[in-house]
Scaffold this active site. Structure first.
Site, mmCIF file in Angstrom:
data_model
loop_
_atom_site.group_PDB
_atom_site.id
_atom_site.type_symbol
_atom_site.label_atom_id
_atom_site.label_comp_id
_atom_site.label_asym_id
_atom_site.label_seq_id
_atom_site.Cartn_x
_atom_site.Cartn_y
_atom_site.Cartn_z
ATOM 1 N N GLY A 132 -1.957 0.764 -7.888
ATOM 2 C CA GLY A 132 -2.573 -0.527 -8.187
ATOM 3 C C GLY A 132 -4.032 -0.360 -8.537
ATOM 4 N N ARG A 165 -7.005 -2.732 -11.679
ATOM 5 C CA ARG A 165 -7.783 -3.958 -11.625
ATOM 6 C C ARG A 165 -8.178 -4.258 -10.182
ATOM 7 N NH1 ARG A 165 -3.552 -9.026 -12.254
ATOM 8 N NH2 ARG A 165 -2.097 -8.383 -10.623
ATOM 9 N N ASP A 187 6.421 1.903 -10.899
ATOM 10 C CA ASP A 187 6.960 0.901 -9.987
ATOM 11 C C ASP A 187 6.833 1.485 -8.585
ATOM 12 O OD1 ASP A 187 8.458 -0.731 -8.338
ATOM 13 O OD2 ASP A 187 10.225 -0.782 -9.630
ATOM 14 N N VAL A 188 5.947 0.940 -7.777
ATOM 15 C CA VAL A 188 5.645 1.547 -6.477
ATOM 16 C C VAL A 188 6.776 1.397 -5.469
ATOM 17 C CG1 VAL A 188 3.134 1.443 -6.685
ATOM 18 C CG2 VAL A 188 4.396 -0.543 -5.794
ATOM 19 N N ASN A 225 -2.963 1.152 -2.560
ATOM 20 C CA ASN A 225 -3.629 -0.129 -2.792
ATOM 21 C C ASN A 225 -2.715 -1.187 -3.406
ATOM 22 O OD1 ASN A 225 -6.181 -1.840 -3.220
ATOM 23 N ND2 ASN A 225 -5.358 -1.660 -5.303
ATOM 24 N N SER A 281 -5.189 -5.816 5.315
ATOM 25 C CA SER A 281 -5.858 -7.102 5.107
ATOM 26 C C SER A 281 -6.214 -7.682 6.462
ATOM 27 C CB SER A 281 -4.944 -8.077 4.356
ATOM 28 O OG SER A 281 -5.484 -9.386 4.360
ATOM 29 N N TYR A 334 3.034 -12.185 3.585
ATOM 30 C CA TYR A 334 1.844 -11.356 3.325
ATOM 31 C C TYR A 334 1.258 -10.838 4.633
ATOM 32 C CZ TYR A 334 -2.683 -9.952 1.400
ATOM 33 O OH TYR A 334 -3.798 -9.235 1.033
ATOM 34 N N LYS A 356 1.071 -6.870 5.917
ATOM 35 C CA LYS A 356 -0.199 -6.201 6.168
ATOM 36 C C LYS A 356 -0.318 -5.743 7.629
ATOM 37 C CE LYS A 356 -1.774 -6.438 1.991
ATOM 38 N NZ LYS A 356 -2.025 -5.212 1.184
ATOM 39 N N ILE A 381 -12.335 -11.498 -0.372
ATOM 40 C CA ILE A 381 -12.917 -10.701 -1.446
ATOM 41 C C ILE A 381 -12.672 -11.403 -2.770
ATOM 42 C CG2 ILE A 381 -12.986 -8.443 -2.555
ATOM 43 C CD1 ILE A 381 -13.789 -8.385 0.412
#
Length: 255
Positions: free
Chosen positions: A14, A17, A64-65, A91, A143, A156, A160, A189
């Site tokens: 990732g 960006r 593709d992770v 990431n 996160s 999410y 994390k 962020i």
């Protein structure tokens, strides 16, 4: 402080960006060789053009992770191109916001699969390459949501929190191979995954400002360096003091 990162090879998932791109740039400033992967070929091409114009060309690959063979191939290719793989940054990840009672199993599984499987596959693939050359450093992007969840983001936050647990587990298992594993836990962020400044968000943060991708990236560089050679299995918050006290606004009001 000497970081001694010159000519180290860094691979970032990732990395085209947002925080990942900023991580790549900070390592390039230290003289590292950088390989980045992403799912979006157009974004990869834009990132490569940016780095080539400003620093030097980076190795890019569409990955593709969640595909074990692709993640393993990326690690092997980065190691082969530069002769060694020293630092790996897990990431890549996705974000989803939906109330618990409305989320479907498919939506839940997508976030869990991408965010956690990518770390498992990345850690495994990177470690196998690092063992060949005597060790290395793995850094996971967790996160603050994995420490203190927020409403309507259950998948999410769970993913994390899982990454934080995976960081400790893998740090213990990989220590005999001279591989350190740590994670960073960004707070608010300013990226395309996070809205800009607003009072609702700033009221949680002691420093009363949003963070920048480079704030997270600099922590990654430190954790990868020799300055952090006795740190493993740890998670570092990069949050501007989010909820460091319950009433973060009080000191500002009486200043």
């Amino acid at each position: 402080m000497k970081l001694n990162l010159q000519d180290k090879t860094v691979a970032i998932t990732g990395g085209a960006r947002g925080i990942g791109k900023s991580v790549a740039e900070e390592f390039m400033k230290e003289g590292c060789n950088v390989a980045i992967c992403d799912i979006n070929e157009e974004t990869l091409a834009e990132a490569n053009k940016y780095f080539k114009n400003k620093y030097k060309e980076v190795y890019t690959e569409r990955v593709d992770v969640c595909a074990a063979d692709q993640v393993r191939g990326f690690a092997e290719k980065a190691s082969r191109i530069y002769g060694h793989l020293d630092i790996w940054v897990n990431n890549a990840g996705v974000f989803a916001a939906k109330p618990l009672l409305e989320m479907t199993l498919e939506e839940w599984e997508r976030v869990i699969r991408i965010n956690m499987n990518s770390v498992f596959l990345g850690t495994q693939s990177a470690a196998r390459e690092m063992i060949k050359t005597g060790g290395g450093v793995i850094i996971n992007t967790a996160s603050y949501a994995g420490i203190m969840p927020t409403a309507h983001k259950i998948s999410y936050g769970a993913s994390k929190a899982g990454i934080i647990a995976m960081t400790k587990e893998s740090a213990g298992e990989l220590a005999p191979y001279n591989i350190r594993v740590n994670s960073v836990a960004p707070g608010m962020i300013s990226t395309d995954m996070m809205p800009g400044n607003n009072e609702h968000l700033l009221n949680r943060i002691a420093l009363r400002k949003m963070g920048r991708p480079e704030d997270v990236a600099k922590m990654c560089v430190f954790l990868a360096s020799e300055a952090a050679n006795y740190i493993t299995g740890a998670t570092y918050e990069v949050t501007g003091g989010m909820y460091c006290i319950q009433d973060v606004l009080t000191p500002w009001e009486i200043k």
